[in-house]
Enzyme design. Sequence first.
Site, mmCIF file in Angstrom:
data_model
loop_
_atom_site.group_PDB
_atom_site.id
_atom_site.type_symbol
_atom_site.label_atom_id
_atom_site.label_comp_id
_atom_site.label_asym_id
_atom_site.label_seq_id
_atom_site.Cartn_x
_atom_site.Cartn_y
_atom_site.Cartn_z
ATOM 1 N N LYS A 298 -11.523 -2.068 -1.336
ATOM 2 C CA LYS A 298 -11.134 -1.346 0.079
ATOM 3 C C LYS A 298 -12.701 -1.015 0.524
ATOM 4 O O LYS A 298 -13.719 -0.900 -0.046
ATOM 5 C CB LYS A 298 -10.693 -0.092 -0.407
ATOM 6 C CG LYS A 298 -9.316 -0.246 -0.912
ATOM 7 C CD LYS A 298 -8.442 1.326 -0.993
ATOM 8 C CE LYS A 298 -7.066 1.285 -1.471
ATOM 9 N NZ LYS A 298 -6.159 0.625 -0.319
ATOM 10 N N ARG B 267 3.055 -2.085 -5.903
ATOM 11 C CA ARG B 267 4.404 -2.979 -6.151
ATOM 12 C C ARG B 267 4.393 -3.665 -7.451
ATOM 13 O O ARG B 267 5.571 -3.727 -8.093
ATOM 14 C CB ARG B 267 4.692 -3.893 -4.845
ATOM 15 C CG ARG B 267 3.598 -4.889 -4.679
ATOM 16 C CD ARG B 267 3.529 -5.631 -3.175
ATOM 17 N NE ARG B 267 2.778 -4.412 -2.210
ATOM 18 C CZ ARG B 267 3.009 -4.683 -1.244
ATOM 19 N NH1 ARG B 267 3.388 -5.938 -0.572
ATOM 20 N NH2 ARG B 267 2.164 -3.966 -0.391
HETATM 21 N N1 BES Z 1 -2.503 2.935 -2.248
HETATM 22 C C1 BES Z 1 -2.576 2.119 -1.139
HETATM 23 C C2 BES Z 1 -1.655 2.703 0.069
HETATM 24 C C3 BES Z 1 -2.141 3.883 0.647
HETATM 25 C C4 BES Z 1 -3.102 3.900 1.603
HETATM 26 C C5 BES Z 1 -1.779 5.081 0.144
HETATM 27 C C6 BES Z 1 -3.560 4.842 2.281
HETATM 28 C C7 BES Z 1 -2.483 6.338 0.624
HETATM 29 C C8 BES Z 1 -3.227 6.077 1.574
HETATM 30 C C9 BES Z 1 -1.998 0.790 -1.496
HETATM 31 O O1 BES Z 1 -2.244 0.383 -2.852
HETATM 32 C C10 BES Z 1 -2.580 -0.417 -0.754
HETATM 33 O O2 BES Z 1 -3.741 -0.582 -0.928
HETATM 34 N N2 BES Z 1 -1.842 -0.895 -0.024
HETATM 35 C C11 BES Z 1 -2.226 -1.836 1.041
HETATM 36 C C12 BES Z 1 -1.146 -3.073 0.965
HETATM 37 C C13 BES Z 1 -1.854 -4.363 1.809
HETATM 38 C C14 BES Z 1 -2.992 -4.985 1.094
HETATM 39 C C15 BES Z 1 -0.679 -5.313 1.915
HETATM 40 C C16 BES Z 1 -2.368 -1.304 2.507
HETATM 41 O O3 BES Z 1 -1.340 -0.548 2.909
HETATM 42 O O4 BES Z 1 -3.062 -1.547 3.150
HETATM 43 MN MN MN Z 2 -4.103 -0.727 -3.103
#
Ligand code: BES
Ligand code: MN
Length: 499
Positions: free
Chosen positions: A275, A349
């Site tokens: 990230k 997931r």
């Molecule tokens: N934990 C994150 C989602 C999230 C984002 C929670 C912001 C709270 C605040 C999750 O694991 C994630 O990174 N999801 C990705 C999925 C994508 C790579 C398909 C996302 O939402 O960008």
């Molecule tokens: Mn994630």
Amino acid sequence: MKVAFAKPELPEQGAYAVGVLEGRKLSAAASQAEKATKGAVARALNASRFKGGKDEQLIVLAPQGLNVSRLILTGFGNPAKLTPQDFEAIGGRLVAALNAAGDREGTIAIEAFAGAQLNEAEIAARIAVGARLRSYRFDKYRTKEKPEHKPTLKKLTITLQDPAAAKKVFEPLDKVVDSVIVTRDLVSEPANIIYPETLAREASTLSGLGVKVEVLGEKEMKRLGMGALLGVGQGSERESQLVTMQWNGARDPKAKPVCFVGKGVTFDTGGISIKPAAGMEDMKWDMGGSAVVIGVMRALAARKAKVNAVGVIGLVENMPSGTAQRPGDIVTSMSGQTIEVLNTDAEGRLVLADALWYAQENFSPGVIVDLATLTGAIMVALGTEHAGLFANDDTLAEQLTAAGKETGELVWRMPLAPAYDRLIDSPAADMKNIGGRYGGSITAAQFLQRFIHKGTPWAHLDIAGVTWSDKDKPTIPKGATAFGVRLLEQFVARGYEKK
Ligand code: BES
Ligand code: MN
Ligand code: ZN
């Protein structure tokens, strides 16, 4: 802060809150204050815009004739229309006002209002709930805060004719509040303090309330074939954990349990699909779903709910390292289904796939609800006011929606459909862990559904937008909300408890 219930009596110190109804109609307590102050209440009302609405307050400083720091004219609106949530908000706003003013003590006078949906004891109990929820603060690491900047309020007294009745109504609610606070604390803790083993240890303390807690480590999970969950944790120095919490409170010990499953990513860097730096600290609360499951299980056990309930939480840390899983890796889940991991940041997931499967194989639940801070996309869709609800069963969806309205923890149903499911087909494995650019929360939910047994009623709550609040709300101070604890506690109380 402590709350107490007492017989009506004019306070001799601290702040005093009295009700004013819509149209500036004085409650009995406000009339009494009006007399004692020789008209200060009426003068203040005439000098202000305060109308008595349920979200209004008017402060009269040091009124002559009363030994109080301030008189807080508290809007009760039209009491016939006020819900439990409205009274909680009144309690919460009162606490905020008392802390802002610097009072150490406060008293609020409650009375029976003609036509009100709640009786006097219920009103008092809800005000107490709101007051406790709003007075929450996570400040254990602030060693240098000046005393004059700390919250001042130590005690709130709620006066009514029958304090014993209020105490009785408050007792189970108080336990739910305790559990909300436990969840908020867990979510607020940073990831160097709360990681899979320490979070599992926190869950284990529920055994003190009669919950049977079991913790699996990596060796056991490997034996069970949990390649999806283990793949997420393999880049971390911290050992992944799977915790089950069982509360057997139903008359029939064999009754199929209600099952709650939580995502517990104690820190989500994204892994190799890392990230951006800005805001990454938020990912300490990527274990919010698991903390809510702990909170719900705690609430049910503490108030000895007549239900069989099981909580299952998958705890991992998603880190990039030489041992981390790579984009393109193919893992085999406990269900036997294979997953091509195209983005290591779509890790929640993967954790849930094995936790959900394990829960179904071991406990044959009558109903299963999972909670996860799963997608940023749900925040794009619903903002921060509703959690996303996905369900394979309309009755279950309705029950959750109703419990949401009753607790103020709102959910909004989103679709599932075969056309979305096809978006996660992979040419290399049974599925891939990301869909396309669009409908990201839906493809995530479709992924989870592939791990739900046919015929098991299941709902998924994507709580990414509601787990942390950037602003103060009447009963939720900025920070961890514990969204889901009250919702699911109510969901059980309304639909699954045989009294
Ligand atoms: N934990 C994150 C989602 C999230 C984002 C929670 C912001 C709270 C605040 C999750 O694991 C994630 O990174 N999801 C990705 C999925 C994508 C790579 C398909 C996302 O939402 O960008
Ligand atoms: Mn994630
Ligand atoms: Zn995540």
